[in-house]
Design a protein around this motif. Structure first.
Motif, PDB file in Angstrom:
ATOM      1  N   VAL A  11       0.849  -1.195   0.000  1.00 26.58           N
ATOM      2  CA  VAL A  11       0.000   0.000   0.000  1.00 26.58           C
ATOM      3  C   VAL A  11       0.885   1.246   0.000  1.00 26.58           C
ATOM      4  O   VAL A  11       0.633   2.205  -0.734  1.00 26.58           O
ATOM      5  CB  VAL A  11      -0.974   0.009   1.208  1.00 26.58           C
ATOM      6  CG1 VAL A  11      -1.603   1.374   1.395  1.00 26.58           C
ATOM      7  CG2 VAL A  11      -2.057  -1.047   1.026  1.00 26.58           C
ATOM      8  N   ALA A  12       1.950   1.229   0.805  1.00 35.97           N
ATOM      9  CA  ALA A  12       2.868   2.370   0.868  1.00 35.97           C
ATOM     10  C   ALA A  12       3.541   2.599  -0.484  1.00 35.97           C
ATOM     11  O   ALA A  12       3.676   3.745  -0.930  1.00 35.97           O
ATOM     12  CB  ALA A  12       3.905   2.145   1.962  1.00 35.97           C
ATOM     13  N   GLU A  13       3.956   1.512  -1.139  1.00 39.32           N
ATOM     14  CA  GLU A  13       4.607   1.640  -2.444  1.00 39.32           C
ATOM     15  C   GLU A  13       3.637   2.192  -3.492  1.00 39.32           C
ATOM     16  O   GLU A  13       3.990   3.079  -4.270  1.00 39.32           O
ATOM     17  CB  GLU A  13       5.171   0.285  -2.894  1.00 39.32           C
ATOM     18  CG  GLU A  13       5.804   0.291  -4.263  1.00 39.32           C
ATOM     19  CD  GLU A  13       6.992   1.233  -4.406  1.00 39.32           C
ATOM     20  OE1 GLU A  13       7.309   1.602  -5.560  1.00 39.32           O
ATOM     21  OE2 GLU A  13       7.603   1.613  -3.393  1.00 39.32           O
ATOM     22  N   VAL A  14       2.416   1.671  -3.535  1.00 41.13           N
ATOM     23  CA  VAL A  14       1.416   2.169  -4.487  1.00 41.13           C
ATOM     24  C   VAL A  14       1.110   3.642  -4.197  1.00 41.13           C
ATOM     25  O   VAL A  14       0.979   4.453  -5.115  1.00 41.13           O
ATOM     26  CB  VAL A  14       0.125   1.319  -4.441  1.00 41.13           C
ATOM     27  CG1 VAL A  14      -0.980   1.951  -5.266  1.00 41.13           C
ATOM     28  CG2 VAL A  14       0.402  -0.098  -4.928  1.00 41.13           C
ATOM     29  N   SER A  15       1.042   3.998  -2.931  1.00 43.26           N
ATOM     30  CA  SER A  15       0.797   5.386  -2.548  1.00 43.26           C
ATOM     31  C   SER A  15       1.905   6.297  -3.077  1.00 43.26           C
ATOM     32  O   SER A  15       1.643   7.380  -3.610  1.00 43.26           O
ATOM     33  CB  SER A  15       0.692   5.487  -1.028  1.00 43.26           C
ATOM     34  OG  SER A  15       0.398   6.808  -0.654  1.00 43.26           O
ATOM     35  N   ARG A  16       3.158   5.863  -2.951  1.00 39.58           N
ATOM     36  CA  ARG A  16       4.283   6.659  -3.441  1.00 39.58           C
ATOM     37  C   ARG A  16       4.202   6.833  -4.959  1.00 39.58           C
ATOM     38  O   ARG A  16       4.329   7.930  -5.486  1.00 39.58           O
ATOM     39  CB  ARG A  16       5.607   5.990  -3.053  1.00 39.58           C
ATOM     40  CG  ARG A  16       6.847   6.819  -3.415  1.00 39.58           C
ATOM     41  CD  ARG A  16       8.130   6.026  -3.261  1.00 39.58           C
ATOM     42  NE  ARG A  16       8.206   4.842  -4.103  1.00 39.58           N
ATOM     43  CZ  ARG A  16       8.392   4.860  -5.425  1.00 39.58           C
ATOM     44  NH1 ARG A  16       8.494   5.991  -6.060  1.00 39.58           N
ATOM     45  NH2 ARG A  16       8.460   3.730  -6.097  1.00 39.58           N
TER      46      ARG A  16
END
Length: 188
Positions: free
Chosen positions: A53-58
Protein backbone atom coordinates in the motif's frame (compact mmCIF):
# COMPACT_ATOMS: atom_id res chain seq x y z
CA UNK A 1 -16.96 7.04 -10.72
CA UNK A 2 -19.70 9.38 -9.56
CA UNK A 3 -17.99 12.72 -10.15
CA UNK A 4 -16.28 14.37 -13.09
CA UNK A 5 -12.83 14.68 -11.51
CA UNK A 6 -12.78 10.99 -10.56
CA UNK A 7 -13.73 10.14 -14.16
CA UNK A 8 -10.81 12.20 -15.51
CA UNK A 9 -8.34 10.72 -12.99
CA UNK A 10 -9.48 7.10 -13.38
CA UNK A 11 -7.36 6.20 -16.45
CA UNK A 12 -4.26 7.80 -14.93
CA UNK A 13 -4.74 6.10 -11.57
CA UNK A 14 -5.68 2.74 -13.14
CA UNK A 15 -2.56 2.74 -15.33
CA UNK A 16 -0.26 3.55 -12.38
CA UNK A 17 -1.91 0.93 -10.14
CA UNK A 18 -1.72 -1.73 -12.89
CA UNK A 19 1.94 -0.88 -13.56
CA UNK A 20 2.60 -1.45 -9.84
CA UNK A 21 1.07 -4.95 -10.18
CA UNK A 22 -2.35 -4.34 -8.62
CA UNK A 23 -5.97 -3.85 -9.67
CA UNK A 24 -7.85 -0.61 -9.13
CA UNK A 25 -10.87 -1.62 -7.07
CA UNK A 26 -12.33 1.85 -6.44
CA UNK A 27 -11.55 5.53 -6.91
CA UNK A 28 -13.39 8.35 -5.21
CA UNK A 29 -12.65 12.08 -5.10
CA UNK A 30 -14.36 14.28 -2.52
CA UNK A 31 -13.99 17.90 -1.50
CA UNK A 32 -12.60 18.12 2.06
CA UNK A 33 -12.49 21.78 3.03
CA UNK A 34 -10.00 23.51 0.72
CA UNK A 35 -8.41 20.23 -0.29
CA UNK A 36 -9.59 17.32 -2.33
CA UNK A 37 -9.49 13.83 -0.86
CA UNK A 38 -8.49 11.22 -3.44
CA UNK A 39 -9.38 7.75 -2.13
CA UNK A 40 -7.92 4.77 -4.00
CA UNK A 41 -8.67 1.13 -3.17
CA UNK A 42 -6.26 -1.45 -4.65
CA UNK A 43 -6.39 -5.23 -4.64
CA UNK A 44 -4.62 -8.28 -6.06
CA UNK A 45 -5.11 -12.03 -6.18
CA UNK A 46 -2.51 -12.37 -3.43
CA UNK A 47 -3.96 -9.61 -1.26
CA UNK A 48 -2.29 -6.30 -0.42
CA UNK A 49 0.07 -5.75 2.50
CA UNK A 50 0.99 -2.51 4.25
CA UNK A 51 4.35 -2.24 2.46
CA UNK A 52 2.58 -2.65 -0.88
CA UNK A 53 0.00 0.00 0.00
CA UNK A 54 2.87 2.37 0.87
CA UNK A 55 4.61 1.64 -2.44
CA UNK A 56 1.42 2.17 -4.49
CA UNK A 57 0.80 5.39 -2.55
CA UNK A 58 4.28 6.66 -3.44
CA UNK A 59 3.85 5.76 -7.14
CA UNK A 60 0.38 7.33 -7.29
CA UNK A 61 1.51 10.49 -5.52
CA UNK A 62 4.26 10.98 -8.13
CA UNK A 63 1.81 10.32 -10.96
CA UNK A 64 -0.86 12.67 -9.59
CA UNK A 65 1.76 15.41 -9.06
CA UNK A 66 2.50 15.19 -12.79
CA UNK A 67 -1.22 15.74 -13.46
CA UNK A 68 -1.87 18.38 -10.80
CA UNK A 69 -3.55 20.58 -13.43
CA UNK A 70 -6.47 18.11 -13.38
CA UNK A 71 -6.87 18.30 -9.61
CA UNK A 72 -6.47 22.10 -9.58
CA UNK A 73 -5.40 22.54 -5.99
CA UNK A 74 -4.17 20.76 -2.92
CA UNK A 75 -5.13 17.15 -2.37
CA UNK A 76 -4.73 14.34 0.13
CA UNK A 77 -4.14 10.85 -1.23
CA UNK A 78 -5.50 7.87 0.68
CA UNK A 79 -4.58 4.39 -0.61
CA UNK A 80 -6.10 1.34 1.03
CA UNK A 81 -6.91 -2.30 0.40
CA UNK A 82 -10.52 -3.48 0.38
CA UNK A 83 -12.00 -4.27 3.77
CA UNK A 84 -13.81 -7.46 4.67
CA UNK A 85 -17.10 -5.57 4.34
CA UNK A 86 -16.55 -4.88 0.63
CA UNK A 87 -19.42 -6.35 -1.37
CA UNK A 88 -18.55 -9.04 -3.91
CA UNK A 89 -19.63 -7.43 -7.16
CA UNK A 90 -17.34 -8.82 -9.87
CA UNK A 91 -16.05 -12.22 -10.94
CA UNK A 92 -12.62 -11.13 -9.68
CA UNK A 93 -14.04 -10.52 -6.18
CA UNK A 94 -15.66 -13.98 -6.13
CA UNK A 95 -12.50 -15.65 -7.47
CA UNK A 96 -10.42 -14.03 -4.74
CA UNK A 97 -12.93 -15.20 -2.12
CA UNK A 98 -12.45 -18.88 -3.02
CA UNK A 99 -13.03 -21.17 -0.01
CA UNK A 100 -14.27 -18.22 2.08
CA UNK A 101 -17.69 -18.10 3.73
CA UNK A 102 -20.08 -15.50 2.24
CA UNK A 103 -23.51 -14.18 3.12
CA UNK A 104 -25.67 -13.82 0.01
CA UNK A 105 -28.82 -11.77 -0.35
CA UNK A 106 -30.45 -12.92 -3.59
CA UNK A 107 -32.63 -10.65 -5.73
CA UNK A 108 -35.45 -13.07 -4.90
CA UNK A 109 -35.75 -15.42 -1.94
CA UNK A 110 -34.19 -15.68 1.48
CA UNK A 111 -30.64 -14.74 2.47
CA UNK A 112 -28.21 -17.67 2.82
CA UNK A 113 -24.61 -18.43 3.70
CA UNK A 114 -22.28 -20.54 1.58
CA UNK A 115 -18.63 -21.32 0.93
CA UNK A 116 -17.19 -20.08 -2.38
CA UNK A 117 -15.97 -22.56 -4.98
CA UNK A 118 -15.02 -21.73 -8.53
CA UNK A 119 -16.19 -18.53 -10.18
CA UNK A 120 -16.72 -18.32 -13.92
CA UNK A 121 -17.94 -15.58 -16.24
CA UNK A 122 -21.60 -15.61 -15.19
CA UNK A 123 -21.91 -17.61 -11.96
CA UNK A 124 -20.19 -18.88 -8.86
CA UNK A 125 -20.35 -22.35 -7.30
CA UNK A 126 -21.30 -22.21 -3.62
CA UNK A 127 -21.42 -24.96 -1.02
CA UNK A 128 -24.67 -24.26 0.81
CA UNK A 129 -25.72 -26.58 3.63
CA UNK A 130 -23.70 -29.48 2.17
CA UNK A 131 -24.98 -29.01 -1.39
CA UNK A 132 -23.06 -27.39 -4.24
CA UNK A 133 -25.16 -24.97 -6.24
CA UNK A 134 -24.59 -22.47 -9.02
CA UNK A 135 -25.55 -18.89 -8.24
CA UNK A 136 -25.67 -16.45 -11.13
CA UNK A 137 -24.14 -13.03 -10.38
CA UNK A 138 -27.25 -11.43 -11.89
CA UNK A 139 -29.34 -13.13 -9.17
CA UNK A 140 -27.28 -11.64 -6.30
CA UNK A 141 -28.50 -8.38 -4.78
CA UNK A 142 -25.64 -8.31 -2.24
CA UNK A 143 -22.86 -10.63 -1.10
CA UNK A 144 -20.26 -10.02 1.62
CA UNK A 145 -17.56 -12.10 3.28
CA UNK A 146 -18.28 -13.61 6.67
CA UNK A 147 -15.47 -13.34 9.19
CA UNK A 148 -14.34 -16.79 10.34
CA UNK A 149 -12.18 -17.27 13.41
CA UNK A 150 -11.18 -20.85 12.71
CA UNK A 151 -10.10 -22.93 9.75
CA UNK A 152 -12.87 -24.01 7.36
CA UNK A 153 -13.94 -27.65 7.77
CA UNK A 154 -11.67 -29.91 5.70
CA UNK A 155 -14.67 -31.79 4.31
CA UNK A 156 -16.15 -28.60 2.84
CA UNK A 157 -12.85 -27.66 1.21
CA UNK A 158 -12.49 -31.16 -0.24
CA UNK A 159 -15.99 -31.00 -1.79
CA UNK A 160 -15.17 -27.68 -3.44
CA UNK A 161 -11.73 -28.86 -4.62
CA UNK A 162 -13.23 -32.04 -6.08
CA UNK A 163 -15.93 -29.98 -7.80
CA UNK A 164 -13.30 -27.67 -9.31
CA UNK A 165 -11.29 -30.69 -10.47
CA UNK A 166 -14.34 -32.17 -12.19
CA UNK A 167 -14.98 -28.87 -13.97
CA UNK A 168 -11.38 -28.69 -15.17
CA UNK A 169 -11.48 -32.26 -16.46
CA UNK A 170 -14.77 -31.56 -18.22
CA UNK A 171 -13.33 -28.42 -19.83
CA UNK A 172 -10.48 -30.34 -21.50
CA UNK A 173 -11.67 -30.51 -25.10
CA UNK A 174 -8.27 -30.59 -26.88
CA UNK A 175 -9.14 -27.35 -28.67
CA UNK A 176 -6.42 -24.83 -29.47
CA UNK A 177 -4.66 -23.82 -26.28
CA UNK A 178 -5.89 -26.85 -24.32
CA UNK A 179 -3.32 -29.44 -23.33
CA UNK A 180 -3.95 -32.98 -24.49
CA UNK A 181 -4.62 -35.47 -21.73
CA UNK A 182 -1.74 -37.82 -20.98
CA UNK A 183 -2.51 -41.44 -21.80
CA UNK A 184 -3.22 -43.61 -18.80
CA UNK A 185 -0.67 -46.24 -17.89
CA UNK A 186 -1.65 -49.87 -18.03
CA UNK A 187 -1.93 -51.45 -14.56
CA UNK A 188 0.90 -53.94 -13.83
Amino acid sequence: MPNELASRLEPIVAEAVTAAGFDLDALDVQQAGRRKLVKVVVDSDDGVGLDEVAEVSRVLSEELDQHEHLIAGAYTLEVTSPGVDRPLTTQRHWRRAKFRQVRVTPTEGAEFTGRVGRADETAVRLLVAGTIRDVRYADVAKAVLEVEFKQPPAGELKLLEDDAGEATAGDNDNSEGAAAAAPEEEPR
